[in-house]
Design a protein around this motif. Structure first.
Motif, short mmCIF file in Angstrom:
data_model
loop_
_atom_site.label_atom_id
_atom_site.label_comp_id
_atom_site.label_asym_id
_atom_site.label_seq_id
_atom_site.Cartn_x
_atom_site.Cartn_y
_atom_site.Cartn_z
N SER A 114 -43.12 41.85 -5.24
CA SER A 114 -43.74 42.83 -6.46
C SER A 114 -42.26 43.02 -7.60
N ASN A 115 -41.06 43.00 -7.12
CA ASN A 115 -40.17 43.56 -8.08
C ASN A 115 -39.41 42.45 -8.68
N LEU A 116 -40.00 41.12 -8.45
CA LEU A 116 -39.69 39.71 -9.07
C LEU A 116 -39.97 39.67 -10.46
N PRO A 117 -39.47 38.95 -11.24
CA PRO A 117 -39.87 38.97 -12.74
C PRO A 117 -41.37 38.22 -12.50
N LEU A 118 -41.98 38.43 -13.56
CA LEU A 118 -43.28 38.00 -13.50
C LEU A 118 -43.48 36.43 -13.46
N THR A 119 -42.63 35.59 -14.32
CA THR A 119 -42.68 33.97 -14.24
C THR A 119 -42.39 33.84 -12.73
N THR A 120 -41.47 34.25 -12.07
CA THR A 120 -41.02 33.97 -10.54
C THR A 120 -42.10 34.51 -9.75
N ARG A 121 -42.95 35.44 -10.18
CA ARG A 121 -44.24 35.86 -9.05
C ARG A 121 -45.09 34.71 -9.24
N LEU A 122 -45.41 34.42 -10.44
CA LEU A 122 -46.38 33.40 -10.44
C LEU A 122 -46.15 32.14 -9.60
N VAL A 123 -44.74 31.60 -9.68
CA VAL A 123 -44.45 30.41 -8.90
C VAL A 123 -44.78 30.70 -7.59
N TYR A 124 -44.37 31.90 -7.13
CA TYR A 124 -44.32 32.19 -5.52
C TYR A 124 -45.90 32.52 -5.28
N GLU A 125 -46.74 32.86 -6.18
CA GLU A 125 -48.33 32.98 -5.70
C GLU A 125 -48.69 31.26 -5.11
N VAL A 126 -48.16 30.46 -5.65
CA VAL A 126 -48.66 28.99 -5.42
C VAL A 126 -47.74 28.62 -3.91
N LEU A 127 -46.34 28.81 -4.11
CA LEU A 127 -45.57 28.33 -3.25
C LEU A 127 -45.66 29.04 -1.81
N ILE A 128 -46.01 30.29 -1.87
CA ILE A 128 -46.20 30.94 -0.56
C ILE A 128 -47.31 30.31 0.30
N THR A 129 -48.25 29.68 -0.40
CA THR A 129 -49.47 29.12 0.26
C THR A 129 -48.87 27.88 0.91
N ILE A 130 -47.92 27.19 0.80
CA ILE A 130 -47.63 25.84 1.28
C ILE A 130 -47.44 26.06 2.69
N PRO A 131 -46.81 26.82 3.27
CA PRO A 131 -46.74 27.01 4.77
C PRO A 131 -48.07 26.92 5.50
N VAL A 132 -49.17 27.55 5.06
CA VAL A 132 -50.17 27.58 5.32
C VAL A 132 -50.96 26.19 5.56
N GLY A 133 -50.80 25.34 4.42
CA GLY A 133 -51.14 23.83 4.64
C GLY A 133 -50.24 23.22 5.72
N ILE A 134 -48.69 23.37 5.78
CA ILE A 134 -48.08 22.61 6.42
C ILE A 134 -48.56 23.05 8.05
N THR A 135 -48.67 24.53 8.48
CA THR A 135 -49.40 24.74 9.69
C THR A 135 -50.45 23.96 10.18
N ILE A 136 -51.50 23.93 9.22
CA ILE A 136 -52.76 23.28 9.40
C ILE A 136 -52.43 21.76 9.81
N LEU A 137 -51.53 21.32 8.81
CA LEU A 137 -51.08 19.57 9.28
C LEU A 137 -50.50 19.55 10.60
N VAL A 138 -49.65 20.55 10.81
CA VAL A 138 -49.12 20.43 12.21
C VAL A 138 -50.20 20.47 13.30
N PHE A 139 -51.11 21.35 13.17
CA PHE A 139 -52.44 21.33 14.21
C PHE A 139 -53.15 20.10 14.17
N LEU A 140 -53.53 19.52 13.01
CA LEU A 140 -54.24 18.25 12.76
C LEU A 140 -53.20 16.98 13.56
N ARG A 141 -52.19 17.17 13.48
CA ARG A 141 -51.36 16.04 13.86
C ARG A 141 -51.14 16.22 15.25
N GLN A 142 -50.94 17.33 15.90
CA GLN A 142 -50.36 17.59 17.26
C GLN A 142 -51.51 17.70 18.30
#
Length: 514
Positions: free
Chosen positions: A310-338
């Protein structure tokens, strides 16, 4: 400790740590668990309108108490030509605004406004009040009232079993509604005086203080709906046996707003005429998360600095709104592969493809991806005949992909298809590396294996896209980034799995029968 136990305990610790922080935010700090939750806040205003008398004027107004656990996103003072000073009473912790002017004339207006979420019955009383010593009973200098109180309190003591029942019985008698023909006991009639709500509250405070219980009169408004003129309300607050109590003579409100404590008037003025006091409320909606952050205090401050964007600049926050969801996709990928055994092109290529789908939507992305990969593979196999080296071959494929994207974009734009505008954002490098990887699998294994991995990659990309673009996933990962610890722990736990996958169980089903 061997590696299995080490990984197991590390995974559990990470999951427990991340989950604990999430639970603290939800249970103690009040974070909403769903995206888009709105809460009601009220715009509160004290409006003073008066006539100057061409002589020194002084207007004192109580302001909303500052020791209550509630939100003040904004406070504003409208002083006109008047000077303003603020004061806090040491004992009651009341706040005051003091406006002064040497020689005011004509009509003048002073205003105070604030935004507040208000309080509820569960709002704790301030610790300064809980620990305060009860004040002395003020009416003991009046011999008649003193004797009436002694007789009345003695009768209460005789009819009660302990301090709790004594106080409950006393409050019930003081505020019991009576018909016009129903008489009060002589002692109670003397103590109640004019029988107004304020008289009853003062008697209740005297009774509580006589038993050593901190008690006070609170004054404010009920937060029910938007009104231009709101009536002041008065109620009783006391702390006994480690519990907070409030008694509302007018009935318990769902939400209220404390302004000041004591039996004094809200406004006192000198040097003015025709003073009109108006209290107004207007209800409006605001994000529940914003209110939590504004009233979180020191406890939230530490978590906000470590686990918040919340204390980051707005442009940085908008990037992290997308970036922060990538680990969810990676965890799903690990489950599907393992556990499922889905084969994909590369390790995390499907997640990158899923991110690319954010620009084209799922169905359009699948169609465009399949088309570009098929055409790129055709070019890749043609280049094999020319026996080019790796880097020039990749360069030719990149240029060809750019030409295809440009051609499709122009064609769709000319046909008034808006989807063509987003194709240019499709990651060129992802497409190029996918084509190269698929062609290698085609040559080293077989065409069927390459197609199988390509289809598996598209399937995993679609699943991760749906997960990463889900409103709840985006909200939870952005507002509770400590869930990254949970995902990391889950990946560590899944990384120790060495059993059969679902596809292998299907593959070796005949062996299981024998």
């Amino acid at each position: 400790m061997n590696s299995i136990r080490h990984a197991f305990f590390l995974g559990l610790i990470l999951v427990a740590a991340g989950s604990a922080i999430v639970l603290v935010k939800i249970s103690s700090l009040g974070y909403p668990v769903a995206p888009g939750v709105m809460t009601s806040i009220w715009e509160f205003e004290i409006y003073l309108d008066f006539e100057g008398r061409d002589e020194p004027a002084r207007i004192e107004t109580y302001l909303p108490a500052g020791d209550v656990s509630r939100t003040f996103p904004q406070e504003q003072y409208y002083n006109g030509p008047f000077g303003l000073s603020l004061a806090t009473e040491a004992q009651s912790r009341n706040r005051k605004a003091i406006w002064t002017y040497r020689y005011p004339s004509n009509r003048k207006v002073l205003r105070y406004t604030a935004l507040t979420a208000g309080e509820t019955l569960s709002t704790p009383l301030p610790s300064s009040f809980r620990q305060a010593e009860p004040a002395e009973i003020e009416f003991e200098e009046d011999p008649i009232r003193r004797q009436a109180f002694i007789v009345w309190s003695g009768d209460l003591r005789r009819r009660s079993a302990d301090d709790r029942s004594y106080i409950d019985l006393g409050i019930a008698e003081v505020f019991k509604p009576r018909d016009q023909d129903e008489l009060y006991a002589d002692e109670l009639a003397v103590l109640l005086g004019g029988k107004s709500t304020m008289d009853r509250l003062q008697l209740a405070v005297y009774m509580l203080r006589s038993k050593g219980v901190p008690a006070r009169i609170a004054n404010g408004v009920y937060l029910s709906d938007s009104r231009r003129r709101v009536d002041l309300r008065h109620w009783l607050e006391y702390h006994m046996d480690g519990e907070d109590f409030r008694y509302f003579p007018d009935g318990e409100p769902a939400r209220f707003f404390t302004i000041w404590y004591g039996a004094q008037d809200l406004v006192s003025a000198s040097g003015v005429d025709d003073l009109d006091i108006q209290i107004a409320l207007r209800q409006r909606s605001n994000s529940a998360v914003d209110l939590v952050r504004q009233r979180g205090g020191d406890a939230l401050g530490g978590l906000e600095r470590v686990f918040s964007f919340s204390n980051l600049p707005l442009t940085t926050r908008l990037v992290y709104e997308v970036l922060i969801t990538i680990p969810v996709g990676i965890t799903i990928l690990v489950f599907l592969r393992q556990f499922v055994g889905v084969k994909t092109l590369g390790t995390f290529m499907p997640v990158l493809i899923g991110i690319a789908f954010r620009e084209t939507a799922l169905l359009n992305g699948l169609l465009l991806f399949s088309t570009l990969i098929a055409l790129g593979l055709a070019l890749r196999f043609y280049l094999e005949r020319l026996q080019l080296l790796l880097v020039p071959r990749l360069a030719v494929v990149v240029i060809f992909i750019v030409m295809l994207m440009a051609g499709i974009t122009i064609a769709l734009t000319n046909s008034n298809q808006a989807v063509g505008l987003s194709i240019s954002l499709f990651p060129i490098v992802i497409l190029t590396m996918t084509i190269e990887r698929m062609s290698i699998v085609w040559e080293e294994s077989s065409a069927s294996e390459a197609i199988r991995q390509g289809v598996g990659s598209l399937g995993v990309a679609a699943i991760t896209y749906l997960a990463m673009t889900n409103d709840y996933v985006e909200y939870w990962m952005y507002q509770f980034p400590e869930l990254l610890l949970v995902l990391m722990g889950l990946c560590i736990l899944m990384g120790r799995y060495t059993g059969l996958r679902l596809t292998e169980l299907w593959r070796f089903r005949e062996l299981a029968k024998s």
